[in-house]
Design an enzyme around this catalytic site. Sequence first.
Site, PDB file in Angstrom:
ATOM      1  N   HIS A  68       0.824  -1.213   0.000  1.00  0.00           N
ATOM      2  CA  HIS A  68       0.000   0.000   0.000  1.00  0.00           C
ATOM      3  C   HIS A  68       0.858   1.264   0.000  1.00  0.00           C
ATOM      4  O   HIS A  68       0.369   2.340  -0.345  1.00  0.00           O
ATOM      5  CB  HIS A  68      -0.947  -0.002   1.203  1.00  0.00           C
ATOM      6  N   LEU A 117      -0.988  -8.445   2.700  1.00  0.00           N
ATOM      7  CA  LEU A 117       0.141  -8.328   3.617  1.00  0.00           C
ATOM      8  C   LEU A 117       0.627  -9.688   4.111  1.00  0.00           C
ATOM      9  O   LEU A 117      -0.133 -10.645   4.208  1.00  0.00           O
ATOM     10  CB  LEU A 117      -0.246  -7.446   4.799  1.00  0.00           C
ATOM     11  N   ASP A 147       5.075  -2.993  10.082  1.00  0.00           N
ATOM     12  CA  ASP A 147       4.990  -3.694  11.360  1.00  0.00           C
ATOM     13  C   ASP A 147       3.655  -4.412  11.521  1.00  0.00           C
ATOM     14  O   ASP A 147       3.582  -5.474  12.134  1.00  0.00           O
ATOM     15  CB  ASP A 147       5.244  -2.742  12.534  1.00  0.00           C
ATOM     16  N   LEU A 179       1.409   2.470  13.843  1.00  0.00           N
ATOM     17  CA  LEU A 179      -0.009   2.619  13.543  1.00  0.00           C
ATOM     18  C   LEU A 179      -0.435   1.714  12.394  1.00  0.00           C
ATOM     19  O   LEU A 179       0.187   1.711  11.340  1.00  0.00           O
ATOM     20  CB  LEU A 179      -0.330   4.074  13.193  1.00  0.00           C
ATOM     21  N   LYS A 239       4.530   7.536  11.387  1.00  0.00           N
ATOM     22  CA  LYS A 239       3.630   7.589  10.237  1.00  0.00           C
ATOM     23  C   LYS A 239       3.315   9.062   9.942  1.00  0.00           C
ATOM     24  O   LYS A 239       2.996   9.838  10.839  1.00  0.00           O
ATOM     25  CB  LYS A 239       2.353   6.815  10.552  1.00  0.00           C
ATOM     26  N   HIS A 253      -5.005   6.448   8.109  1.00  0.00           N
ATOM     27  CA  HIS A 253      -4.492   5.420   7.212  1.00  0.00           C
ATOM     28  C   HIS A 253      -5.290   5.405   5.910  1.00  0.00           C
ATOM     29  O   HIS A 253      -6.517   5.432   5.899  1.00  0.00           O
ATOM     30  CB  HIS A 253      -4.581   4.048   7.886  1.00  0.00           C
ATOM     31  N   ARG A 308       0.096 -40.369  -8.890  1.00  0.00           N
ATOM     32  CA  ARG A 308       1.125 -39.669  -8.105  1.00  0.00           C
ATOM     33  C   ARG A 308       2.499 -40.277  -8.365  1.00  0.00           C
ATOM     34  O   ARG A 308       3.517 -39.573  -8.382  1.00  0.00           O
ATOM     35  CB  ARG A 308       0.792 -39.695  -6.615  1.00  0.00           C
ATOM     36  N   SER A 335       4.918 -39.164  -0.258  1.00  0.00           N
ATOM     37  CA  SER A 335       3.542 -39.398  -0.687  1.00  0.00           C
ATOM     38  C   SER A 335       3.249 -38.770  -2.044  1.00  0.00           C
ATOM     39  O   SER A 335       2.591 -39.388  -2.889  1.00  0.00           O
ATOM     40  CB  SER A 335       2.563 -38.846   0.354  1.00  0.00           C
ATOM     41  N   GLU A 356       2.920 -24.563   3.844  1.00  0.00           N
ATOM     42  CA  GLU A 356       2.443 -24.500   2.460  1.00  0.00           C
ATOM     43  C   GLU A 356       2.455 -23.084   1.906  1.00  0.00           C
ATOM     44  O   GLU A 356       2.673 -22.875   0.699  1.00  0.00           O
ATOM     45  CB  GLU A 356       1.035 -25.084   2.362  1.00  0.00           C
TER      46      GLU A 356
END
Length: 612
Positions: A68, A117, A147, A179, A239, A253, A308, A335, A356
Amino acid sequence: MNTAELVELGQQLRVDSVRASDAAGSGHPTSSMSAADLMAVLLAHHFRYDVDRPAHPGNDRFVLSKGHASPLLYSAFKAVGLVEDAELLTFRALGSALEGHPTPRRLPWVETATGSLGQGLPVGVGIALAGKRLDRAGYRVWVLCGDSELAEGSVWEAAEHASYEHLDNLTAIVDVNRLGQRGTTRHGHDLDAYARRFQAFGWHTVEIDGHDVDAIDRALGQARSTAGQPTAILARTLKGKGVASVQDREGLHGKPLKNAEEAVAELGGRREARIRPQEPPAVRMLHAVPAGESEPPEFGLGETIATRDAYGRALAALGSARGDIVALDGEVGDSTRAELFAKEHPDRYFECYIAEQQMVAAAVGLATRGWVPYAATFAAFLTRAHDFVRMASISGTGINLVGSHAGVAIGQDGPSQMGLEDLAMMRAVYGSTVLYPCDANQTARLVATMAGLDGIRYLRTTRGASPVIYGPDEEFPVGGSKVLRSSGQDRMTLVAAGVTVHEALAAADALEREGIRARVIDLYSVKPVDRTVLRRAAEETGCLITVEDHHEEGGLGDAVLDAFLDGRPVPRLRRLAVRTMPGSASPEEQLHAAGIDAVSIAAAGRLLLTEA
């Protein structure tokens, strides 16, 4: 640049961030202003990059995880001459390359799409892995994080993986501005709280004032000289830094400043400094490029082989033919059969353990460096990483995903292990290809084909063994299908894929003994779907039955239905799918309980004809 010049460059980046957001009437200028000094010092003193050659193999790589804060990135682009002032002021406008969150589709200097994020650092790990283990080019990866996003679990998957791999070419710069969107972050300005967490994962940490350009310079230099472990620079910032009306204030924000002209004046007015990052060193690319066609393994007709198993053997063969193929797995390689690739090509195999999100993110990072990744785990567990798949699509990144142990056919392990949503999930991804082979030769061919496709490619494999019904020379084009039974007297069409192909064939045999002819289509390409063959079958037989080892929403049945949504009459259609919550039972019992085995298919066919 000396200290005063670095301060001025930081102010320039703030001013341009304010101006861009003001021109757009939206954006995140205050989030950009907090990190402006960090960006200024990195760009001027430590970032090695040939701006005219974004693909230069020696270029450092920068990932804006807090996507952002794109006004800051675009202001930096202006400072190095990639963007003119007039273009900067098209920020967020229709047709502008300067989107609200950056994507590499529009800007070649952007490594990966960000904005969801918690993804920048995991992808940065993948890029750093490429640099460390594959390219061996010496470039560094710099990731600017916010943060707030450190609350995401994917950040800590990345932190552990980076430490485990000793990625000393990776630096996370955390803009700790206190913030978030709706108020303060969990730890506010407590740098030590963040430092303890990174240290626990084995990172070197540096805590600094994020507006002291000399301290930033020293910290970045320390990161470059740290060996054996990644570095996290934790920078205390404010900020909206530099404008009293917004500095360190809540509730602002994602909002442009109310009086941009006054803010620009308070920041000292516009600057037009131009800088040039340090040139990267000359680097020779070491990894191979595609060379010739792969010869997939061959399986004899009538053999009983799990798809597989065919995946593992085909991937190992593809790796022998092509030096740009890499494989990743989530600690289930025995597997998924990815272990076969690991044994033959250990230098190009990445064990991601039970993480994952990091596995898919690493695949994305490797793909940005020109490698062709195959990432495998149980189909059910890819749901955890779906947001990373979605963002990879937004990036335009090409990765191959393989989900094994799909459907109720896995048997006794129960519903937590059964991928029953994966086809719908992958079909919904923009530009994706979804493939579901039914036998070993088909699987081997499709594994090789996937390497040459664009976008997200998904292959669904099966745990249990199934008979080989195709010869090794059979071709399986993406978007195609195979008609396995057909006659001029067909009264219905059975459409199946994967494990249900064999059930459909058995059902067709049973119906034929009763004098009922049924066409059978193996719809191995679930997306794109073979509309031509399906429409012809509908015209010639009048009735279609789809059979899938998947929930009824979004899978094979919906893919078939899509072929008839162009205004033409929709054929009589019955969809057989998993509609109940399965428990533990044998594969045969599971298929019967779900109503997708041969007996159930034949019964559905008789009923459909009776109704017709």
